[in-house]
Design a protein around this motif. Sequence first.
Motif, PDB file in Angstrom:
ATOM      1  N   LEU A  96       0.805  -1.226   0.000  1.00 55.57           N
ATOM      2  CA  LEU A  96       0.000   0.000   0.000  1.00 55.57           C
ATOM      3  C   LEU A  96       0.835   1.273   0.000  1.00 55.57           C
ATOM      4  N   GLY A  97       2.035   1.217   0.558  1.00 54.71           N
ATOM      5  CA  GLY A  97       2.826   2.435   0.634  1.00 54.71           C
ATOM      6  C   GLY A  97       4.171   2.221   1.297  1.00 54.71           C
ATOM      7  N   VAL A  98       4.795   3.355   1.634  1.00 57.63           N
ATOM      8  CA  VAL A  98       6.106   3.366   2.288  1.00 57.63           C
ATOM      9  C   VAL A  98       5.958   4.065   3.637  1.00 57.63           C
TER      10      VAL A  98
ATOM     11  N   VAL B  19      -3.753   4.087  -4.218  1.00 57.14           N
ATOM     12  CA  VAL B  19      -4.090   3.785  -2.824  1.00 57.14           C
ATOM     13  C   VAL B  19      -4.492   5.072  -2.126  1.00 57.14           C
ATOM     14  N   THR B  20      -5.452   4.999  -1.216  1.00 60.09           N
ATOM     15  CA  THR B  20      -5.883   6.162  -0.462  1.00 60.09           C
ATOM     16  C   THR B  20      -5.422   6.070   0.988  1.00 60.09           C
ATOM     17  N   VAL B  21      -5.400   7.216   1.647  1.00 61.15           N
ATOM     18  CA  VAL B  21      -5.047   7.257   3.067  1.00 61.15           C
ATOM     19  C   VAL B  21      -6.022   6.415   3.882  1.00 61.15           C
TER      20      VAL B  21
ATOM     21  N   ARG C 168      -5.275   3.426   6.589  1.00 58.74           N
ATOM     22  CA  ARG C 168      -5.782   3.477   7.971  1.00 58.74           C
ATOM     23  C   ARG C 168      -6.557   2.205   8.316  1.00 58.74           C
ATOM     24  N   GLN C 169      -7.437   1.798   7.430  1.00 61.11           N
ATOM     25  CA  GLN C 169      -8.274   0.626   7.693  1.00 61.11           C
ATOM     26  C   GLN C 169      -7.457  -0.667   7.752  1.00 61.11           C
ATOM     27  N   ALA C 170      -6.322  -0.677   7.085  1.00 60.94           N
ATOM     28  CA  ALA C 170      -5.504  -1.884   7.034  1.00 60.94           C
ATOM     29  C   ALA C 170      -4.428  -1.907   8.120  1.00 60.94           C
ATOM     30  N   THR C 171      -4.458  -0.922   9.018  1.00 61.27           N
ATOM     31  CA  THR C 171      -3.427  -0.804  10.048  1.00 61.27           C
ATOM     32  C   THR C 171      -4.067  -0.905  11.424  1.00 61.27           C
TER      33      THR C 171
ATOM     34  N   TYR D  42       2.972  10.651  -3.264  1.00 65.06           N
ATOM     35  CA  TYR D  42       2.930   9.327  -3.858  1.00 65.06           C
ATOM     36  C   TYR D  42       4.356   8.784  -3.987  1.00 65.06           C
ATOM     37  N   THR D  43       4.469   7.484  -3.937  1.00 64.71           N
ATOM     38  CA  THR D  43       5.740   6.825  -4.203  1.00 64.71           C
ATOM     39  C   THR D  43       6.226   7.231  -5.587  1.00 64.71           C
TER      40      THR D  43
END
Length: 254
Positions: free
Chosen positions: A184-186, A205-207, A211-214, A226-227
């Motif tokens: 999802l990100g860095v 991917v959205t913020v 959040r929901q995946a953490t 963005y990356t």
Amino acid sequence: MTTATTPTTRAPLLPPTRPEYCIVACAEAWRDNGEVLAAAMAPVSSFGARLAKRSFAPDLLLTDGEAMLVGLDGEPEGWLPYRRHLTMVTGGKRHVMMGASQIDRHGNQNISCIGDWSRPARQLLGVRGAPVNTLNNPVSYWVPKHSPRVFVERVDMVSGVGYDRAAAAGAERFHRIPRVVSDLGVFDFETPDRSMRLASLHPGVTVDQVRQATGFELVIGDDVPYTREPTDEELRLIREVIDPKGLRDREVRV
């Protein structure tokens, strides 16, 4: 009689995919590291190390993870005895990118077991070299499936040492976690209390998704970048040289 030839032209490149952003994000972990051993534990992170060496970090040493130094094509180039490997670990001349079955807000990592250590619900790899790695050389993490089961409030067992525990033990001198990369990100720990921060989102991917995946509260700025985009040359390297079989798409499923 001469025959006119038509210059060959390459087909336009398709846009970068999520797995390719992940490879680039992993590669960036080794930027400006100089001559260190880049040790990666999974296909995407290994592709990242090879991309870094081919593009902006030519001094990196690559390993097969066992006993050999390898070249850009993955073929053995030299012997790396275990004793010398350990010397590089304890001397800080290695930057490893490990996996994490669990990781918390301060970077404590678990690859040993799920549940109570005395009677775990699931046995994993075991602690392995994680404590020595995290207290002696830079350690980053690659997580191919970002979820609340991995990004947890508290790890069930500490294998790799996080910032809070390193500080409590007075062991901050050689402890460093440059980045955590997920699908999802860095993420990094560039915060006053060394808690995990969302450093960049992979495009698409959205913020809120992050959040929901953490399973804990991330530090999130007002304007998360963005990356970075892979260059055309990096895309060609990934697709034609580093991972022509497309193994990246099996590890990162969107």
